[in-house]
Design a protein around this motif. Structure first.
Motif, PDB file in Angstrom:
ATOM      1  N   VAL A   1       0.849  -1.190   0.000  1.00 55.68           N
ATOM      2  CA  VAL A   1       0.000   0.000   0.000  1.00 55.68           C
ATOM      3  C   VAL A   1       0.886   1.242   0.000  1.00 55.68           C
ATOM      4  N   CYS A   2       0.314   2.354  -0.416  1.00 55.36           N
ATOM      5  CA  CYS A   2       1.025   3.633  -0.339  1.00 55.36           C
ATOM      6  C   CYS A   2       0.417   4.434   0.802  1.00 55.36           C
ATOM      7  N   LEU A   3       1.255   4.851   1.728  1.00 60.14           N
ATOM      8  CA  LEU A   3       0.792   5.551   2.920  1.00 60.14           C
ATOM      9  C   LEU A   3       1.522   6.875   3.074  1.00 60.14           C
ATOM     10  N   GLY A   4       0.809   7.873   3.582  1.00 60.78           N
ATOM     11  CA  GLY A   4       1.487   9.067   4.041  1.00 60.78           C
ATOM     12  C   GLY A   4       2.260   8.731   5.301  1.00 60.78           C
ATOM     13  N   ILE A   5       3.177   9.602   5.699  1.00 57.45           N
ATOM     14  CA  ILE A   5       3.996   9.315   6.867  1.00 57.45           C
ATOM     15  C   ILE A   5       3.159   9.109   8.133  1.00 57.45           C
ATOM     16  N   PRO A   6       2.118   9.933   8.404  1.00 54.55           N
ATOM     17  CA  PRO A   6       1.300   9.677   9.597  1.00 54.55           C
ATOM     18  C   PRO A   6       0.624   8.297   9.561  1.00 54.55           C
ATOM     19  N   GLY A   7       0.151   7.910   8.385  1.00 56.40           N
ATOM     20  CA  GLY A   7      -0.467   6.595   8.258  1.00 56.40           C
ATOM     21  C   GLY A   7       0.516   5.477   8.543  1.00 56.40           C
ATOM     22  N   LEU A   8       1.737   5.638   8.047  1.00 52.38           N
ATOM     23  CA  LEU A   8       2.779   4.638   8.318  1.00 52.38           C
ATOM     24  C   LEU A   8       3.077   4.569   9.807  1.00 52.38           C
ATOM     25  N   ALA A   9       3.248   5.731  10.442  1.00 55.03           N
ATOM     26  CA  ALA A   9       3.577   5.749  11.867  1.00 55.03           C
ATOM     27  C   ALA A   9       2.480   5.081  12.695  1.00 55.03           C
ATOM     28  N   THR A  10       1.228   5.351  12.344  1.00 56.78           N
ATOM     29  CA  THR A  10       0.101   4.786  13.094  1.00 56.78           C
ATOM     30  C   THR A  10       0.048   3.278  12.965  1.00 56.78           C
ATOM     31  N   ILE A  11       0.157   2.774  11.742  1.00 54.36           N
ATOM     32  CA  ILE A  11       0.048   1.327  11.557  1.00 54.36           C
ATOM     33  C   ILE A  11       1.294   0.611  12.080  1.00 54.36           C
ATOM     34  N   TRP A  12       2.447   1.276  12.016  1.00 58.12           N
ATOM     35  CA  TRP A  12       3.666   0.694  12.605  1.00 58.12           C
ATOM     36  C   TRP A  12       3.472   0.472  14.103  1.00 58.12           C
ATOM     37  N   SER A  13       2.942   1.485  14.797  1.00 56.15           N
ATOM     38  CA  SER A  13       2.785   1.378  16.248  1.00 56.15           C
ATOM     39  C   SER A  13       1.778   0.299  16.638  1.00 56.15           C
ATOM     40  N   LYS A  14       0.775   0.088  15.782  1.00 57.70           N
ATOM     41  CA  LYS A  14      -0.271  -0.888  16.091  1.00 57.70           C
ATOM     42  C   LYS A  14       0.130  -2.324  15.769  1.00 57.70           C
ATOM     43  N   THR A  15       1.135  -2.502  14.929  1.00 56.29           N
ATOM     44  CA  THR A  15       1.460  -3.859  14.450  1.00 56.29           C
ATOM     45  C   THR A  15       2.826  -4.350  14.912  1.00 56.29           C
ATOM     46  N   ARG A  16       3.496  -3.598  15.762  1.00 56.79           N
ATOM     47  CA  ARG A  16       4.806  -4.033  16.250  1.00 56.79           C
ATOM     48  C   ARG A  16       4.686  -5.382  16.953  1.00 56.79           C
ATOM     49  N   GLY A  17       5.571  -6.300  16.579  1.00 56.98           N
ATOM     50  CA  GLY A  17       5.566  -7.614  17.201  1.00 56.98           C
ATOM     51  C   GLY A  17       4.528  -8.557  16.638  1.00 56.98           C
ATOM     52  N   ARG A  18       3.718  -8.073  15.701  1.00 60.98           N
ATOM     53  CA  ARG A  18       2.700  -8.946  15.094  1.00 60.98           C
ATOM     54  C   ARG A  18       2.854  -8.933  13.576  1.00 60.98           C
ATOM     55  N   ASP A  19       2.081  -8.073  12.893  1.00 63.77           N
ATOM     56  CA  ASP A  19       2.201  -7.996  11.433  1.00 63.77           C
ATOM     57  C   ASP A  19       3.444  -7.213  11.011  1.00 63.77           C
ATOM     58  N   ASP A  20       3.954  -6.358  11.907  1.00 64.51           N
ATOM     59  CA  ASP A  20       5.203  -5.636  11.679  1.00 64.51           C
ATOM     60  C   ASP A  20       5.197  -4.866  10.359  1.00 64.51           C
TER      61      ASP A  20
ATOM     62  N   THR B   1       2.243  15.008  20.849  1.00 59.35           N
ATOM     63  CA  THR B   1       0.804  15.220  21.046  1.00 59.35           C
ATOM     64  C   THR B   1       0.076  13.963  21.521  1.00 59.35           C
ATOM     65  N   GLY B   2       0.817  12.896  21.754  1.00 55.88           N
ATOM     66  CA  GLY B   2       0.213  11.673  22.261  1.00 55.88           C
ATOM     67  C   GLY B   2      -0.444  10.808  21.211  1.00 55.88           C
ATOM     68  N   MET B   3      -0.230  11.118  19.937  1.00 56.23           N
ATOM     69  CA  MET B   3      -0.845  10.330  18.866  1.00 56.23           C
ATOM     70  C   MET B   3      -0.049   9.083  18.521  1.00 56.23           C
ATOM     71  N   LEU B   4       1.196   9.008  18.971  1.00 59.37           N
ATOM     72  CA  LEU B   4       2.054   7.880  18.614  1.00 59.37           C
ATOM     73  C   LEU B   4       2.645   7.274  19.872  1.00 59.37           C
ATOM     74  N   LYS B   5       2.212   6.058  20.178  1.00 59.48           N
ATOM     75  CA  LYS B   5       2.754   5.312  21.309  1.00 59.48           C
ATOM     76  C   LYS B   5       2.934   3.861  20.886  1.00 59.48           C
ATOM     77  N   PRO B   6       4.102   3.278  21.091  1.00 57.83           N
ATOM     78  CA  PRO B   6       5.335   3.884  21.592  1.00 57.83           C
ATOM     79  C   PRO B   6       6.000   4.751  20.529  1.00 57.83           C
ATOM     80  N   THR B   7       6.994   5.502  20.944  1.00 63.57           N
ATOM     81  CA  THR B   7       7.753   6.350  20.030  1.00 63.57           C
ATOM     82  C   THR B   7       9.007   5.605  19.583  1.00 63.57           C
ATOM     83  N   PRO B   8       9.301   5.594  18.295  1.00 61.88           N
ATOM     84  CA  PRO B   8      10.522   4.899  17.860  1.00 61.88           C
ATOM     85  C   PRO B   8      11.780   5.599  18.368  1.00 61.88           C
ATOM     86  N   LYS B   9      12.727   4.821  18.843  1.00 64.83           N
ATOM     87  CA  LYS B   9      14.009   5.390  19.265  1.00 64.83           C
ATOM     88  C   LYS B   9      14.837   5.780  18.057  1.00 64.83           C
TER      89      LYS B   9
END
Length: 333
Positions: A87-106, A310-318
Motif C-alpha cells: 500500500v502507499c501511505l502518508g507518513i502519519p499513516g505509516l507511523a500509526t500502523i507501525w505502532s499498532k502492528t509491532r511484534g505482530r504484522d510488523d 501530542t500523544g498520537m504515537l505510542k510507543p515512540t521509535p528510538k
C-alpha cells in the motif's frame, strides 16, 4: 540398494531446495490513491513491470491486482487483514500502523515513493491566515485526523495558535477525495472554502482566479518530505522474498523511466487516471524542481516527533530508520 537410496535422498533434497520458490504467492495485490503522486505505481501497472521482474526472478507468471482508495486509513485495514500486500501511505499513516502492528504484522516502509509539496488552498477572500477561519468554514482533506494533510494542518495550527491548540481547526475539517474536493473548490456554492490537497489537484485549483495558497508543507516542515511511502507487512516480506524483491525492482524501474522520459510518463498518467487536463499542465508539474520522483524516504522524523509530542504515537521509535523502515528502504535524512 545404496545407489537407489542415494538417488532418493538427492531427489528429496532437490524438492526441499525448491520449496521456498514454490511457496511464494502467485499474485500480488497493491493499492494507490488519486493524483500524480502515485505515478510510479501507474507506470508499474501500465508497463506490467511487476510481472516482468517476477518472471526475471524465476517466479513464473504472477497476477498483479491494482486498486485505488481515497486515503491511507482505508488501506491500513486491508493491509492488516491480508487483502492487500503493498500500500502507499502518508507518513502519519505509516507511523500509526507501525505502532499498532509491532511484534505482530510488523508493518514498515519498504521504499519511499516521492517527495512533493502539499498546498493549503483557500477560495474565501477573507481568509488570509489560519486565524481567519470561522466556525462555518470547512477545510477538505483526504481523511480527517489521520491523513498527511490533516497532520500538516495540526502542525501549522500549533505554530499559529500555540502547541496546546494544535487541533483547533480539526472541527472544520471534512474527508473528501481529491477530485471531489477540487470540484467543490472550483464550483463554489458550498461550505468547502479550503482544501489541503496534492498535485495535480492543487495546481488546477490555483489556475482559477480567487484561489490562493496560504501555507504549504515545505513552509510548515522547514524542508521537503516524502508524500508517500510503500508499506508492507513483515509477514509478506518473510514469506515471499522474491516477489517482495520483484515489486521493489519494478518500483525502481518505474522511477527511472519517469525521470528519463517525463513525456511518456505523463501520457501514462493521463491514460490511466482518465484526467482530462492538457498534457502541458501535467508536464509543468513534473518539471517543477520541488517535485521529486524518488524511492528515498524524506523527513519522517518531523511527523513522528510531532505525533509523539501530542500523544498520537505510542510507543515512540528510538530510531525510525531502523524501526520503521525495512532494510531495503533508503532514508534521505
Amino acid at each position: 540398494m545404496h545407489r537407489f537410496a542415494f538417488r532418493t535422498i538427492a531427489a528429496l533434497a532437490a524438492i526441499v531446495l525448491a520449496l521456498p520458490a514454490l511457496a511464494e504467492a502467485n499474485r500480488v495485490r497493491a493499492a494507490k490513491q488519486y493524483g500524480i503522486g502515485y505515478l510510479q505505481l501507474m507506470v508499474m501497472e501500465d508497463q506490467k513491470l511487476v510481472e516482468k521482474q517476477a518472471a526475471a526472478a524465476g517466479l513464473g507468471e504472477v497476477a498483479v491486482e491494482w486498486a485505488t482508495f481515497r486515503s491511507s486509513d482505508v488501506m491500513n485495514d486491508a493491509l492488516i487483514s491480508g487483502s492487500l500486500d503493498f500500500v502507499c501511505l502518508g507518513i502519519p499513516g505509516l507511523a500509526t500502523i507501525w505502532s499498532k502492528t509491532r511484534g505482530r504484522d510488523d508493518v514498515r516502509a519498504a521504499a519511499g515513493l516521492n517527495a512533493l509539496p502539499l498546498f493549503l488552498n483557500v477560495r474565501e477572500p477573507s481568509i488570509k491566515t489560519l486565524q481567519d477561519f470561522k466556525p462555518e468554514h470547512r477545510i477538505a482533506l483526504p481523511a480527517v485526523k489521520v491523513s498527511m494533510q490533516a497532520l500538516l494542518l495540526q502542525m501549522a495550527s500549533a505554530k499559529a495558535f500555540g502547541e496546546k491548540d494544535y487541533a483547533k481547526l480539526d472541527p472544520l475539517t471534512t474527508s473528501l477525495a481529491h477530485p471531489d474536493a477540487t470540484g467543490m473548490m472550483l464550483g463554489g456554492g458550498t461550505e468547502i472554502v479550503a482544501n489541503f490537497s496534492s498535485y495535480p489537484f492543487q495546481a488546477r485549483q490555483l489556475k482559477q482566479a480567487g484561489i490562493r495558497t496560504i501555507t504549504n508543507s515545505v513552509e510548515i516542515l522547514g524542508g521537503p518530505s516524502s508524500f508517500n511511502v510503500i508499506a508492507a507487512t513483515g509477514r509478506f516480506r518473510r514469506d515471499n522474498p522474491k516477489l517482495y524483491g520483484a515489486f521493489l525492482a519494478a518500483l525502481d524501474e518505474a522511477t527511472d523511466l519517469i525521470n528519463k522520459d517525463k513525456s511518456a510518463a505523463a501520457d501514462i498518467y493521463l491514460r490511466l487516471s482518465k484526467d482530462r487536463a492538457p498534457k502541458a499542465e501535467i508536464m509543468e508539474i513534473m518539471n517543477d524542481p520541488a517535485v521529486r520522483f524518488t524511492t528515498d524516504v524524506f523527513n519522517l522524523a518531523a511527523f513522528t516527533d510531532f505525533m509523539a509530542k501530542t500523544g498520537m504515537l505510542k510507543p515512540t521509535p528510538k530510531d525510525w530508520k531502523t524501526e520503521m523502515l525495512f532494510p531495503e528502504a533508503k532514508p534521505a535524512n
